[in-house]
Design a protein around this motif. Structure first.
Motif, PDB file in Angstrom:
ATOM      1  N   GLU A  85      -9.592   3.302   1.239  1.00  0.00           N
ATOM      2  CA  GLU A  85     -10.756   3.654   0.409  1.00  0.00           C
ATOM      3  C   GLU A  85     -10.405   4.701  -0.642  1.00  0.00           C
ATOM      4  OE1 GLU A  85     -13.504   1.884   0.132  1.00  0.00           O
ATOM      5  OE2 GLU A  85     -12.485   0.620   1.597  1.00  0.00           O
ATOM      6  N   GLU A  86      -9.626   5.709  -0.255  1.00  0.00           N
ATOM      7  CA  GLU A  86      -9.213   6.713  -1.238  1.00  0.00           C
ATOM      8  C   GLU A  86      -8.313   6.080  -2.292  1.00  0.00           C
ATOM      9  OE1 GLU A  86      -7.124  11.125  -1.632  1.00  0.00           O
ATOM     10  OE2 GLU A  86      -7.249  10.188   0.343  1.00  0.00           O
ATOM     11  N   MET A  87      -7.443   5.171  -1.854  1.00  0.00           N
ATOM     12  CA  MET A  87      -6.569   4.455  -2.773  1.00  0.00           C
ATOM     13  C   MET A  87      -7.401   3.676  -3.796  1.00  0.00           C
ATOM     14  SD  MET A  87      -3.613   1.685  -1.814  1.00  0.00           S
ATOM     15  CE  MET A  87      -2.967   2.790  -0.596  1.00  0.00           C
ATOM     16  N   ARG A  88      -8.395   2.950  -3.300  1.00  0.00           N
ATOM     17  CA  ARG A  88      -9.274   2.188  -4.191  1.00  0.00           C
ATOM     18  C   ARG A  88      -9.947   3.101  -5.214  1.00  0.00           C
ATOM     19  NH1 ARG A  88     -10.201  -3.005  -2.889  1.00  0.00           N
ATOM     20  NH2 ARG A  88      -9.618  -3.638  -0.798  1.00  0.00           N
ATOM     21  N   SER A  89     -10.446   4.233  -4.736  1.00  0.00           N
ATOM     22  CA  SER A  89     -11.148   5.172  -5.608  1.00  0.00           C
ATOM     23  C   SER A  89     -10.229   5.730  -6.692  1.00  0.00           C
ATOM     24  CB  SER A  89     -11.726   6.310  -4.764  1.00  0.00           C
ATOM     25  OG  SER A  89     -12.325   7.279  -5.577  1.00  0.00           O
ATOM     26  N   LEU A  90      -9.039   6.142  -6.314  1.00  0.00           N
ATOM     27  CA  LEU A  90      -8.085   6.701  -7.283  1.00  0.00           C
ATOM     28  C   LEU A  90      -7.641   5.653  -8.299  1.00  0.00           C
ATOM     29  CD1 LEU A  90      -5.977   8.906  -4.858  1.00  0.00           C
ATOM     30  CD2 LEU A  90      -7.536   9.716  -6.657  1.00  0.00           C
ATOM     31  N   LEU A  91      -7.427   4.428  -7.849  1.00  0.00           N
ATOM     32  CA  LEU A  91      -7.035   3.355  -8.769  1.00  0.00           C
ATOM     33  C   LEU A  91      -8.176   3.000  -9.710  1.00  0.00           C
ATOM     34  CD1 LEU A  91      -5.040   1.071  -6.320  1.00  0.00           C
ATOM     35  CD2 LEU A  91      -4.098   2.332  -8.276  1.00  0.00           C
ATOM     36  N   GLN A  92      -9.397   2.981  -9.175  1.00  0.00           N
ATOM     37  CA  GLN A  92     -10.564   2.640 -10.000  1.00  0.00           C
ATOM     38  C   GLN A  92     -10.693   3.605 -11.175  1.00  0.00           C
ATOM     39  OE1 GLN A  92     -12.576  -0.051  -9.759  1.00  0.00           O
ATOM     40  NE2 GLN A  92     -13.484   0.632 -11.657  1.00  0.00           N
ATOM     41  N   LYS A  93     -10.385   4.869 -10.968  1.00  0.00           N
ATOM     42  CA  LYS A  93     -10.442   5.868 -12.042  1.00  0.00           C
ATOM     43  C   LYS A  93      -9.472   5.539 -13.173  1.00  0.00           C
ATOM     44  CE  LYS A  93     -11.947   9.562  -8.999  1.00  0.00           C
ATOM     45  NZ  LYS A  93     -11.581  10.799  -8.295  1.00  0.00           N
ATOM     46  N   SER A 150       0.822  -1.216   0.000  1.00  0.00           N
ATOM     47  CA  SER A 150       0.000   0.000   0.000  1.00  0.00           C
ATOM     48  C   SER A 150       0.852   1.261   0.000  1.00  0.00           C
ATOM     49  CB  SER A 150      -0.949   0.003   1.204  1.00  0.00           C
ATOM     50  OG  SER A 150      -0.220  -0.034   2.418  1.00  0.00           O
ATOM     51  N   GLY A 151       1.958   1.250   0.726  1.00  0.00           N
ATOM     52  CA  GLY A 151       2.830   2.433   0.751  1.00  0.00           C
ATOM     53  C   GLY A 151       3.418   2.725  -0.614  1.00  0.00           C
ATOM     54  N   THR A 152       3.780   1.690  -1.345  1.00  0.00           N
ATOM     55  CA  THR A 152       4.312   1.856  -2.698  1.00  0.00           C
ATOM     56  C   THR A 152       3.223   2.379  -3.624  1.00  0.00           C
ATOM     57  OG1 THR A 152       5.895   0.079  -2.316  1.00  0.00           O
ATOM     58  CG2 THR A 152       5.499   0.717  -4.606  1.00  0.00           C
ATOM     59  N   ILE A 153       2.014   1.845  -3.475  1.00  0.00           N
ATOM     60  CA  ILE A 153       0.896   2.319  -4.287  1.00  0.00           C
ATOM     61  C   ILE A 153       0.668   3.805  -4.015  1.00  0.00           C
ATOM     62  CG2 ILE A 153      -1.579   2.140  -4.742  1.00  0.00           C
ATOM     63  CD1 ILE A 153      -1.331  -0.854  -3.861  1.00  0.00           C
ATOM     64  N   ALA A 154       0.570   4.164  -2.743  1.00  0.00           N
ATOM     65  CA  ALA A 154       0.286   5.556  -2.369  1.00  0.00           C
ATOM     66  C   ALA A 154       1.415   6.502  -2.769  1.00  0.00           C
ATOM     67  CB  ALA A 154       0.031   5.648  -0.864  1.00  0.00           C
ATOM     68  N   GLU A 155       2.649   6.144  -2.420  1.00  0.00           N
ATOM     69  CA  GLU A 155       3.780   7.055  -2.604  1.00  0.00           C
ATOM     70  C   GLU A 155       4.321   7.083  -4.029  1.00  0.00           C
ATOM     71  OE1 GLU A 155       6.684   6.190   0.462  1.00  0.00           O
ATOM     72  OE2 GLU A 155       5.077   6.039   1.937  1.00  0.00           O
ATOM     73  N   GLU A 156       4.542   5.923  -4.612  1.00  0.00           N
ATOM     74  CA  GLU A 156       5.188   5.872  -5.926  1.00  0.00           C
ATOM     75  C   GLU A 156       4.214   5.927  -7.093  1.00  0.00           C
ATOM     76  OE1 GLU A 156       8.377   3.117  -6.595  1.00  0.00           O
ATOM     77  OE2 GLU A 156       8.786   2.981  -4.448  1.00  0.00           O
ATOM     78  N   LEU A 157       3.071   5.260  -6.961  1.00  0.00           N
ATOM     79  CA  LEU A 157       2.155   5.183  -8.092  1.00  0.00           C
ATOM     80  C   LEU A 157       1.136   6.318  -8.104  1.00  0.00           C
ATOM     81  CD1 LEU A 157       1.581   1.323  -8.125  1.00  0.00           C
ATOM     82  CD2 LEU A 157       3.206   2.666  -9.482  1.00  0.00           C
ATOM     83  N   LEU A 158       0.565   6.625  -6.940  1.00  0.00           N
ATOM     84  CA  LEU A 158      -0.461   7.662  -6.879  1.00  0.00           C
ATOM     85  C   LEU A 158       0.081   9.022  -6.438  1.00  0.00           C
ATOM     86  CD1 LEU A 158      -3.341   5.551  -5.297  1.00  0.00           C
ATOM     87  CD2 LEU A 158      -3.041   6.176  -7.712  1.00  0.00           C
TER      88      LEU A 158
END
Length: 120
Positions: free
Chosen positions: A95-103, A79-87
């Motif tokens: 939940e915010e992570m899911r929403s941003l990825l879904q877009k 999750s930290g890699t998703i949040a920091e590096e990807l998003l």
């Protein structure tokens, strides 16, 4: 920061599991990723889904590009890699992570039960 492990997947994977398509699992170039990618592949096979595993694709950016281009269907990621590096949004919640990825047409599984805060 507690970094939980999820599997990132293209949202079309649900279609692949109900048809004759093969789900392609990717993994980064380190042991834990190899093992988890293989676990995902074997789990899919037990569920009756045709699956292959492309091992050791490279670093985060390379595996992310493979996912977003459809070269792979799923890969394990923290999750930290998703949040920091990807998003580029450090500290965001699930939940915010899911929403941003879904877009972006990307989904994540539930927490896989691993985290990188284990210490000796």
């Amino acid at each position: 920061m507690r970094r939980l492990l999820f599997a990132l997947l293209i949202t079309a994977i649900s279609c692949a599991t109900s048809s004759a398509q093969t789900v392609t699992v990717g993994s980064k170039k380190f042991t834990e990723s190899y093992v988890l990618g293989e676990v995902i592949k074997q789990t899919l096979k037990v569920a009756g889904v045709d699956a292959t595993h492309k091992q050791g694709l490279g670093a985060t950016g390379i595996v992310w590009a493979a996912l977003t281009s459809g070269q792979i269907s799923v890969y394990p990621e923290y999750s930290g890699t998703i949040a920091e590096e990807l998003l580029k949004k450090p500290g965001i919640g699930e939940e915010e992570m899911r929403s941003l990825l879904q877009k972006q047409g990307i989904g994540i599984t539930k927490f896989l039960g691993f985290n990188d805060t284990y210490t000796l």
